[in-house]
Design an enzyme around this catalytic site. Structure first.
Site, PDB file in Angstrom:
ATOM      1  N   LEU A  55       5.606   0.429   3.055  1.00 17.27           N
ATOM      2  CA  LEU A  55       4.755   0.033   1.923  1.00 17.27           C
ATOM      3  C   LEU A  55       3.848  -1.151   2.253  1.00 17.27           C
ATOM      4  CD1 LEU A  55       7.463   0.357  -0.888  1.00 17.27           C
ATOM      5  CD2 LEU A  55       5.699   2.024  -0.271  1.00 17.27           C
TER       6      LEU A  55
ATOM      7  N   SER B 235       4.581  -6.073   5.758  1.00 19.22           N
ATOM      8  CA  SER B 235       4.194  -7.028   6.804  1.00 19.22           C
ATOM      9  C   SER B 235       2.707  -7.366   6.710  1.00 19.22           C
ATOM     10  CB  SER B 235       4.523  -6.475   8.201  1.00 19.22           C
ATOM     11  OG  SER B 235       3.716  -5.349   8.501  1.00 19.22           O
TER      12      SER B 235
ATOM     13  N   LYS C 172       0.836  -1.207   0.000  1.00 16.49           N
ATOM     14  CA  LYS C 172       0.000   0.000   0.000  1.00 16.49           C
ATOM     15  C   LYS C 172       0.867   1.252   0.000  1.00 16.49           C
ATOM     16  CE  LYS C 172       0.260   2.269   4.163  1.00 16.49           C
ATOM     17  NZ  LYS C 172       1.560   1.856   4.577  1.00 16.49           N
TER      18      LYS C 172
ATOM     19  N   ASP D  68      -3.359  -1.065   6.679  1.00 18.11           N
ATOM     20  CA  ASP D  68      -2.511  -1.823   5.752  1.00 18.11           C
ATOM     21  C   ASP D  68      -3.129  -3.183   5.422  1.00 18.11           C
ATOM     22  OD1 ASP D  68      -0.916   0.355   6.207  1.00 18.11           O
ATOM     23  OD2 ASP D  68       0.921  -0.781   6.563  1.00 18.11           O
TER      24      ASP D  68
END
Length: 397
Positions: A144, A147, A13, A205
């Site tokens: 980004l 995880s 993301k 996320d």
């Protein structure tokens, strides 16, 4: 069908607008990045559960009967809505030989794998003997969502092999996605994996990794955008390390020191997020060039605002100058202070201009990817649908 081997993928993301302002109750827009994490699932040796994470140097294997016994000792309250307890995590660290203070990606990825495996099997039935290999196009620690993409892939794969969700891939399909109800379950377990890794994540996320597209986030409330166009971007990692915690604290200090000056900046960032949401929802799936100038202006204004908040960096200024010299517009994404930036690539941008911009950015020591935002969420793939590079990386064991 998974017995023949399947692959699950989930996107990373980026934050398009709303960094830092979101901490103070303003709107942020997060979008799925078409750099993905891939998980290969296939039957393993009888009575063994194996996980291989070449990107972070993890190769572990456990006896399923030993895992069952461990689960029996710590399974008091495994629940997709309940945070992992410190006692459970301490027991898993001890079992896996992970030091109490270890916080490297290898340790955290192993811990999240064990927790999710035991918790999901405690609720839905044993995880069979499987081999799991995970490879990612996403760099770790760059803000980004690497995880979360890992946690989403794991949740989908484990729930599927336990029978909690279906295997939606039919004979002859190249890709398939789960139902809304199944995606909600995948997301809730992925959030538990994120809690193991990050302690107190926002949930943005893993939601982007599950549903894809774009999400609006404000004060804990996550709302998917009605419609999201696919936009081409350059994603550039300056490779300048930074501490999100330090940057967030610096912004807070500035707001306390100069409230009359800084609060209007936060309000303006909030307005950009909301205006951008309206524009994105009005754009067709494959927008023509005339839609881009307003998005580019939002990038320029917000980049200046983020500098005013004190989260810019000389490397990001350089990056913006380089892309501007090629007629392109950029802004930082995430915490700032280095890290990553995104550059819009309107459809009428010449391939030569993109290539020249990439060469100039790489000459600055940056790492650059040409990719898309507005990508699909967690997806199940047949092996035949994957490109050569992904197949090669997933055949590493």
């Amino acid at each position: 069908m998974w017995e023949r081997g399947l692959v699950v993928s989930a996107p990373g993301k980026v934050i398009v607008h709303g960094e830092h302002a979101v901490v103070h109750g303003k709107v942020a827009l997060a979008v799925a990045l078409d750099l993905r994490t891939f998980l290969r699932l296939r039957p393993g040796a009888e009575g063994r559960l194996r996980v291989c994470l070449p990107g972070v140097g993890v190769q572990r294997s456990w006896d399923t009967s030993v895992l069952r016994a461990l689960r029996g000792r710590i399974a008091a309250d495994f629940e997709e809505s309940k945070s992992p307890s410190l006692e459970q995590l301490d027991a898993l660290r001890e079992f896996a030989g992970i030091a109490a203070e270890a916080s490297g990606p290898d340790s955290l990825a192993t811990l999240a794998f064990l927790y999710m495996c035991l918790a999901i099997s405690a609720k839905y039935g044993d995880v069979p003997s499987v081999d799991i290999l995970v490879w990612s196009e996403l760099p770790t620690g760059a803000g980004l969502g690497s995880s979360a993409a890992y946690a989403v892939c794991l949740a989908a794969a484990l729930l599927m092999v336990c029978g909690a969700i279906s295997c939606p891939l039919q004979e002859g399909d190249s890709t398939a996605r789960w139902t809304e109800e199944e995606l909600t379950l995948i997301n809730s377990w992925a959030f538990q994996g994120e809690r193991v890794i990050h302690g107190n994540p926002s949930g943005v996320d893993n939601a982007v990794g599950t549903w894809g597209g774009a999400l609006r986030y404000q004060a804990g409330k996550i709302t998917p955008l009605k419609r999201v166009p696919t936009l081409r971007i350059l994603l550039t990692n300056t490779k300048v390390p930074r501490s999100t915690k330090v940057l967030v604290a610096g912004v807070k200090e500035k707001i306390l020191k100069f409230p009359a000056i800084m609060n209007p900046v936060l309000d303006s960032i909030d307005a950009i997020s909301q205006e951008c949401q309206s524009v994105l929802e009005e754009m067709p799936t494959n927008p023509s060039p005339e839609y881009y100038p307003v998005l580019e202006e939002f990038f320029d204004i917000n980049q200046h605002h983020l500098n005013v908040l004190g989260v810019g960096h000389p490397s990001l200024d350089r990056l913006c100058q380089v892309t501007a010299s090629h007629g392109l517009h950029s802004k930082l994404t995430g915490a700032g202070g280095g890290g990553c930036a995104i550059t819009l690539l309107p459809p009428d941008t010449s391939p030569l201009a993109v290539e020249a911009a990439k060469q100039d950015l790489c000459a600055c020591g940056f790492e650059c990817w040409e990719t898309k935002i507005g990508a699909p969420g967690v997806t199940l793939h047949s092996l035949s649908s994957l490109n050569t590079q992904v197949l090669h990386m997933l055949s590493q064991s």
